[in-house]
Design an enzyme around this catalytic site. Structure first.
Site, PDB file in Angstrom:
ATOM      1  N   TYR B 144       0.310   1.073  -4.990  1.00 35.03           N
ATOM      2  CA  TYR B 144      -0.133   1.798  -3.607  1.00 35.03           C
ATOM      3  C   TYR B 144       1.037   2.724  -3.282  1.00 35.03           C
ATOM      4  O   TYR B 144       2.099   2.441  -3.007  1.00 35.03           O
ATOM      5  CB  TYR B 144      -0.510   0.993  -2.372  1.00 35.03           C
ATOM      6  CG  TYR B 144      -1.514  -0.137  -2.930  1.00 35.03           C
ATOM      7  CD1 TYR B 144      -2.585   0.029  -3.545  1.00 35.03           C
ATOM      8  CD2 TYR B 144      -1.294  -1.523  -2.158  1.00 35.03           C
ATOM      9  CE1 TYR B 144      -3.523  -1.130  -3.787  1.00 35.03           C
ATOM     10  CE2 TYR B 144      -2.248  -2.378  -2.406  1.00 35.03           C
ATOM     11  CZ  TYR B 144      -3.471  -2.256  -3.104  1.00 35.03           C
ATOM     12  OH  TYR B 144      -4.229  -3.230  -3.394  1.00 35.03           O
ATOM     13  N   LYS B 175      -4.255  -1.986 -10.246  1.00 40.32           N
ATOM     14  CA  LYS B 175      -5.282  -1.789  -9.389  1.00 40.32           C
ATOM     15  C   LYS B 175      -4.821  -0.846  -8.310  1.00 40.32           C
ATOM     16  O   LYS B 175      -3.553  -0.958  -7.950  1.00 40.32           O
ATOM     17  CB  LYS B 175      -5.259  -3.459  -8.922  1.00 40.32           C
ATOM     18  CG  LYS B 175      -6.263  -3.643  -7.590  1.00 40.32           C
ATOM     19  CD  LYS B 175      -6.069  -4.913  -7.067  1.00 40.32           C
ATOM     20  CE  LYS B 175      -7.012  -4.662  -5.723  1.00 40.32           C
ATOM     21  NZ  LYS B 175      -6.397  -5.706  -4.696  1.00 40.32           N
TER      22      LYS B 175
END
Lengths: 256, 256, 256, 256, 256
Positions: B144, B175
């Site tokens: 992220y 992810k």
């Protein structure tokens, strides 16, 4: 143990294909073609480069293709994104042992001299150099003066400081950016002593200007270049590769 | 050693049930039903998920139920609360060895690229990836972009940078959050090369909108999702799970 | 290895005597009588507590008395003075190995979630939990939300976040402060899943109010308390201990 | 292993000669005579001190003289200059193993409680105490409240906090500065429990006032002093030593 | 193990050739001649220096020449560039083991006392000293007071603090800068006890003034100098070397 550097050289000169920009700069450097490692490995093979620079993730996932290409693999052991501004720090994310396991012929490490975190990188490099040399693996130091402390310093001074740092800390090859003039670069090469100097290709330039630069690099006594964007961002990468190689590997009476 | 990733996939596609929000967000995400791991494990089993994401404490205390469910276990190795604001840092709280001992089929680790602490997380991930791969365990990187340095950057650039980072550092699955449009996500999937892309379900949305998003994810070439709140905060979690699976596992001619 | 927690419980309930305030708060908490560990060990023995909490220095210097008392020993592995203000950090000053050597039945560790140093404590706890569980030793996590980042957060949210953190990171017992109301505490107990909840006695209160609180704690599903100042600062510590025990160990149909 | 503390005591009382000021304060404390370790070792021998405190460099270079003197050697394991202002930090510069090798009968370590770096010193002390005790070597903790956080705190509270910290972390002897009155010091001695208290001689004072202070120290229950400047800066160091010893070792009915 | 220091001395006096300025100051100190290590090694050999100071990179790449010269090799184990301003920190980049492997007769390490990072360097030195002494290798400490905390302190105090620090931490030789007057330097030498004092040659000076300084150094009781720029920046380095040696090695009745 003797360091096996000859694998990376052709008559003491070299041309590496650098492709660690995915982490260091982000995919904005890429297009649909050069985003794909298979194409880069193909280019390295067809262009008969002396080495190809990857991060460990690539080396693991494209192991089969890399081995088949027979191009010597150089693993960059540390890395960072370019998102964070300020004093740069890049830490080790791959061990020498892992690099050897995926077939590396050499390992690389970047040091930002002048950064507030310089001492952490010099220290980490020290351990890597020890481990690699114990196993006969050459070490390439990417050395870039960075951070607010280098603002306003002369390009001549900084280039020579970068190459000299490479020598003092035990790098076999030091990779720097060429930012001054030929005279300055020759001084930087001289300051490197027995450490060989390789020049980073840098941001994409006009082809003619770039080849002019390659000639100066050749004249300076540097052993060659690590090209990236000026080759794989070129619409005809093999053609430009040939032009570069013609200059780099031309027989002449330069310092040996 | 060959990384055993197939255990986490159904015909190269996947759907994970994420349930590490208890530490990452706090119990305010839960109600009387979904606060209880037994209910989540039941849901994972009934919904035949490809994997369930827990922190080590849960994996230890609910070992019997997890093993009985036969759903592959993914242990998130690092973690933090969301109380502290500012540049995020999440350190390892569970070793690869511990994860294997409680039966993990994969390990996960979060890296906040762009954070002032990015280099610490990249370094720690490097060691985890080495250890896990030596034991054949796949590594999932939650990546992220965060911190003040990413303010104002384009969503396209950040998504692709996140997936590419996953590839460069050796993740088997990366992810990310889906924040741009389909074209941007497709580019991010392309930038990931041979690293598979999984999309975080994110905050609870209107069901229709969420399923639209799932379709785009499918089209992008991502291999699936890691859903959490959009499933277990849904009053009928098994029903929505079925709808998601219908999209994710639909046979089509997408990139394989 | 199975964690031996039953030694610390009486029919799944418990009452610990906490006496690590000498380091955590300083001797200003003490008078001529309770400054002396011998008196505290005597109290623990007479009051038949389920455990007594000491730092390692005490456990070493009063080993004979502690062993003779047969009260299970819980060693708090980290510690700090309360002199330094600002974001709290408490590091490990005693190893699991040392704790076992002086006869500990359990080890404890404090984590200040929300503190700027949270990640260091979570990481250190992770290693301690691994080592202790390998040896069958239960781990008690003292979890206190602290630092400027928790200002203004709801007590309900913070209590539940603390207990949940305990569960997610693998604590067998989580010790928190009771600061909200019964409903909030019940939610915190529920959020802890299979991690047992113990409430800190906290600063000295009016006896009646304190016993009211003990009843609420009992109702909430927490397994008991770790009392300190409310007992040993009480002029009749054995008498108040009896009153507390009567509430804590009362047979009823609470959640088991 | 039993800690061999008796070597440092005469009927449970003690007088140490402290001489680590060369690093901690700098040579400005010295004159042509007391700058020389040979003279200090001679003084220790003639004055029959119970111990002499040196840093490892001295212990190595004057090993022959120290051994010949038969005065027990206490090695201070950490150290710092006093050049740097601000929150103090003093790290380990000598291992327990090295100290034992040069013949140490005890090891010492300074902790600045209240400093921003307190936790680093408490942690390091924890490891030293473990290692030393495993080898039967007593540990002396110099504990000084320091840094901006202790400004304005009562001397009584700080003295007692220092001694108590010594007890809680496992020191056999705690050395503090005497800064309050006799009543306060007695409380500090009481707070130390089974950890013995030694008082630092501190800066050079008028002889009469200093001997008054020694009497109060004796009365407080402390086991003695670690004198330095008040002895070796005295024109007649052996004479003042005798006067101090007469007070410290006087038979009386103080707490034993 | 006995430390083999005699190899570095001629009748208890010494003259080292320092050549680590390439990293510490950068190549701007050099010209076309003295930039080349071969010339420096030649100079060391012809000038019969007692030791030559290199960083590990040089020692590795010029191993053959250095061995042939038979001049004892001193490896400086830590290093930094001078690009970064502010509180200096220099970390270890070469291990004692590596130094021994390339044939070092001694190891060196720089400590900036007064710097905010002083404690890190003192700690690292402590480990190096231990390892080197276990192998009989002498340790040279370069000790320079630096950072904002030393502003305004007297030169006398700082010189003596530097040499004394060397003694207290176990250096066999301490190298300092000569900045005060003869009386101050004599005091610094006295403060060093059994640690031998060597003076840094410093920046290039007028030859006459420099030789005056050498005489004062001789008179102070220091055992000699570590010269660099005043020799190899001199147009006739061998001639000036002879003049220095004549002073340093003159037989006289100085302190031995």
């Amino acid at each position: 143990m003797k360091v096996k550097i000859n694998k990376l050289l052709t008559k003491d000169k070299t041309l590496f294909l650098a492709y660690d920009q995915g982490l260091e700069h982000g995919p904005k450097e890429f297009n649909d073609n050069n985003v794909d490692h298979k194409n880069i490995i193909y280019l390295a093979k067809k262009g008969k480069f002396n080495g190809i620079v990857f991060k460990k993730g690539i080396a693991e996932k494209y192991q089969t293709e890399i081995k088949k290409s027979k191009i010597p693999l150089i693993i960059k052991l540390n890395g960072k994104t370019n998102l964070l501004k300020g004093e740069p720090i890049s830490r080790q994310i791959c061990s020498v042992e892992e690099a050897i396991e995926v077939g590396a012929s050499a390992v690389g490490y970047t040091i930002y001299i002048g950064s507030e975190h310089e001492s952490l990188m010099l220290e980490e490099f020290g351990k890597i150099e020890k481990e690699a040399h114990e196993k006969g693996i050459p070490v390439v130091a990417w050395i870039y003066p960075r951070g607010k402390s280098v603002k306003g310093k002369s390009k001549r001074e900084l280039m020579a400081y970068a190459t000299r740092t490479g020598l003092e800390i035990g790098a076999d090859i030091v990779k720097i950016k060429y930012e001054g003039n030929l005279k300055d670069l020759s001084w930087a090469v001289k300051s490197a002593g027995r450490t060989k100097v390789v020049i980073a290709g840098g941001t994409k330039q006009n082809e003619k200007e770039f080849l002019e630069e390659v000639k100066e690099i050749k004249e300076s006594g540097a052993i060659g270049l690590a090209v990236g964007r000026n080759v794989w961002q070129n619409p005809k990468p093999l053609k430009i590769t040939k032009k570069i190689k013609k200059i780099v590997f031309k027989n002449d009476s330069n310092k040996s």
